[in-house]
Write a protein that holds these residues in place. Structure first.
Motif, PDB file in Angstrom:
ATOM      1  N   PHE A 170      79.502  96.275 -36.930  1.00  0.00           N
ATOM      2  CA  PHE A 170      78.231  96.964 -36.770  1.00  0.00           C
ATOM      3  C   PHE A 170      77.718  97.371 -38.144  1.00  0.00           C
ATOM      4  O   PHE A 170      78.430  98.026 -38.894  1.00  0.00           O
ATOM      5  CB  PHE A 170      78.382  98.203 -35.884  1.00  0.00           C
ATOM      6  CG  PHE A 170      78.675  97.857 -34.452  1.00  0.00           C
ATOM      7  CD1 PHE A 170      77.641  97.517 -33.593  1.00  0.00           C
ATOM      8  CD2 PHE A 170      79.968  97.844 -33.983  1.00  0.00           C
ATOM      9  CE1 PHE A 170      77.904  97.189 -32.267  1.00  0.00           C
ATOM     10  CE2 PHE A 170      80.240  97.520 -32.665  1.00  0.00           C
ATOM     11  CZ  PHE A 170      79.207  97.196 -31.800  1.00  0.00           C
ATOM     12  N   THR A 206      70.766 103.732 -35.857  1.00  0.00           N
ATOM     13  CA  THR A 206      71.101 102.623 -34.964  1.00  0.00           C
ATOM     14  C   THR A 206      71.779 101.548 -35.791  1.00  0.00           C
ATOM     15  O   THR A 206      71.769 101.606 -37.028  1.00  0.00           O
ATOM     16  CB  THR A 206      69.853 102.042 -34.264  1.00  0.00           C
ATOM     17  OG1 THR A 206      68.944 101.593 -35.253  1.00  0.00           O
ATOM     18  CG2 THR A 206      69.184 103.064 -33.358  1.00  0.00           C
ATOM     19  N   CYS A 207      72.365 100.608 -35.136  1.00  0.00           N
ATOM     20  CA  CYS A 207      73.051  99.550 -35.866  1.00  0.00           C
ATOM     21  C   CYS A 207      72.857  98.212 -35.171  1.00  0.00           C
ATOM     22  O   CYS A 207      72.404  98.151 -34.035  1.00  0.00           O
ATOM     23  CB  CYS A 207      74.520  99.873 -36.035  1.00  0.00           C
ATOM     24  SG  CYS A 207      75.354 100.325 -34.524  1.00  0.00           S
ATOM     25  N   ARG A 263      74.725  94.232 -34.581  1.00  0.00           N
ATOM     26  CA  ARG A 263      75.984  93.489 -34.647  1.00  0.00           C
ATOM     27  C   ARG A 263      75.812  92.244 -35.503  1.00  0.00           C
ATOM     28  O   ARG A 263      74.877  91.476 -35.327  1.00  0.00           O
ATOM     29  CB  ARG A 263      76.433  93.079 -33.246  1.00  0.00           C
ATOM     30  CG  ARG A 263      76.920  94.231 -32.422  1.00  0.00           C
ATOM     31  CD  ARG A 263      77.248  93.879 -30.976  1.00  0.00           C
ATOM     32  NE  ARG A 263      77.238  92.477 -30.651  1.00  0.00           N
ATOM     33  CZ  ARG A 263      78.273  91.800 -30.110  1.00  0.00           C
ATOM     34  NH1 ARG A 263      79.380  92.436 -29.854  1.00  0.00           N
ATOM     35  NH2 ARG A 263      78.165  90.537 -29.817  1.00  0.00           N
ATOM     36  N   TRP A 299      73.490  87.565 -37.778  1.00  0.00           N
ATOM     37  CA  TRP A 299      73.089  88.465 -36.712  1.00  0.00           C
ATOM     38  C   TRP A 299      73.627  87.968 -35.387  1.00  0.00           C
ATOM     39  O   TRP A 299      73.444  86.816 -35.020  1.00  0.00           O
ATOM     40  CB  TRP A 299      71.571  88.552 -36.687  1.00  0.00           C
ATOM     41  CG  TRP A 299      70.999  89.596 -35.791  1.00  0.00           C
ATOM     42  CD1 TRP A 299      71.501  90.836 -35.546  1.00  0.00           C
ATOM     43  CD2 TRP A 299      69.796  89.505 -35.043  1.00  0.00           C
ATOM     44  NE1 TRP A 299      70.677  91.530 -34.691  1.00  0.00           N
ATOM     45  CE2 TRP A 299      69.619  90.727 -34.370  1.00  0.00           C
ATOM     46  CE3 TRP A 299      68.843  88.517 -34.874  1.00  0.00           C
ATOM     47  CZ2 TRP A 299      68.540  90.988 -33.547  1.00  0.00           C
ATOM     48  CZ3 TRP A 299      67.761  88.770 -34.063  1.00  0.00           C
ATOM     49  CH2 TRP A 299      67.615  89.989 -33.409  1.00  0.00           C
ATOM     50  N   PRO A 326      69.679  94.814 -31.752  1.00  0.00           N
ATOM     51  CA  PRO A 326      70.332  96.110 -31.977  1.00  0.00           C
ATOM     52  C   PRO A 326      70.527  96.888 -30.693  1.00  0.00           C
ATOM     53  O   PRO A 326      69.731  96.769 -29.762  1.00  0.00           O
ATOM     54  CB  PRO A 326      69.385  96.831 -32.925  1.00  0.00           C
ATOM     55  CG  PRO A 326      68.074  96.156 -32.752  1.00  0.00           C
ATOM     56  CD  PRO A 326      68.367  94.734 -32.360  1.00  0.00           C
ATOM     57  N   ASP A 327      71.575  97.656 -30.641  1.00  0.00           N
ATOM     58  CA  ASP A 327      71.882  98.498 -29.485  1.00  0.00           C
ATOM     59  C   ASP A 327      71.564  99.944 -29.837  1.00  0.00           C
ATOM     60  O   ASP A 327      72.276 100.545 -30.626  1.00  0.00           O
ATOM     61  CB  ASP A 327      73.366  98.343 -29.122  1.00  0.00           C
ATOM     62  CG  ASP A 327      73.775  99.212 -27.947  1.00  0.00           C
ATOM     63  OD1 ASP A 327      72.916  99.918 -27.378  1.00  0.00           O
ATOM     64  OD2 ASP A 327      74.955  99.172 -27.604  1.00  0.00           O
ATOM     65  N   CYS A 341      74.327 102.556 -29.845  1.00  0.00           N
ATOM     66  CA  CYS A 341      75.469 102.368 -30.742  1.00  0.00           C
ATOM     67  C   CYS A 341      75.699 103.602 -31.605  1.00  0.00           C
ATOM     68  O   CYS A 341      74.768 104.181 -32.140  1.00  0.00           O
ATOM     69  CB  CYS A 341      75.225 101.162 -31.653  1.00  0.00           C
ATOM     70  SG  CYS A 341      76.388 101.024 -32.997  1.00  0.00           S
ATOM     71  N   CYS A 371      77.004 104.365 -34.938  1.00  0.00           N
ATOM     72  CA  CYS A 371      77.369 103.662 -36.166  1.00  0.00           C
ATOM     73  C   CYS A 371      78.356 104.438 -37.033  1.00  0.00           C
ATOM     74  O   CYS A 371      78.842 103.915 -38.017  1.00  0.00           O
ATOM     75  CB  CYS A 371      76.116 103.376 -36.993  1.00  0.00           C
ATOM     76  SG  CYS A 371      74.978 102.289 -36.155  1.00  0.00           S
TER      77      CYS A 371
END
Length: 86
Positions: free
Chosen positions: A36, A49-50, A52, A74, A78-79, A82, A84
């Motif tokens: 992440f 946010t981050c 993956r 990538w 983005p989730d 998450c 981070c």
């Protein structure tokens, strides 16, 4: 210290390709897997946010740098949920 000197001395060894962190330099200590990467924030009030990114075997050379960067591709959108921080 000149900007050129600082670029050579930084400890970043990976570059994000694609997605919201495209072009971001970072440091990683793993050879395989997904990690992440914190997305840059536009303001301190914006929640962290981050995204993956997948560690690949691909290497990206940069003029003036002896060692190539590890390419991080990538993995997905983005989730927002998450965490981070680890």
């Amino acid at each position: 210290m000149s900007a050129e000197r600082r670029d050579r001395d930084h400890d970043c060894n990976a570059i994000c390709l694609g997605g919201p962190c495209h072009g971001l330099l970072t440091h990683i200590d793993q050879d395989i897997g997904v990690l992440f990467v914190p997305m840059p924030r536009r303001s301190p009030e914006e929640p962290e946010t981050c995204a993956r990114y997948r560690v690949t075997r691909e290497r990206v050379r940069y003029c003036g740098r002896a060692e190539p960067y590890i390419a991080l591709h990538w993995a997905d959108p983005p989730d927002p949920a998450c965490s981070c921080g680890g």
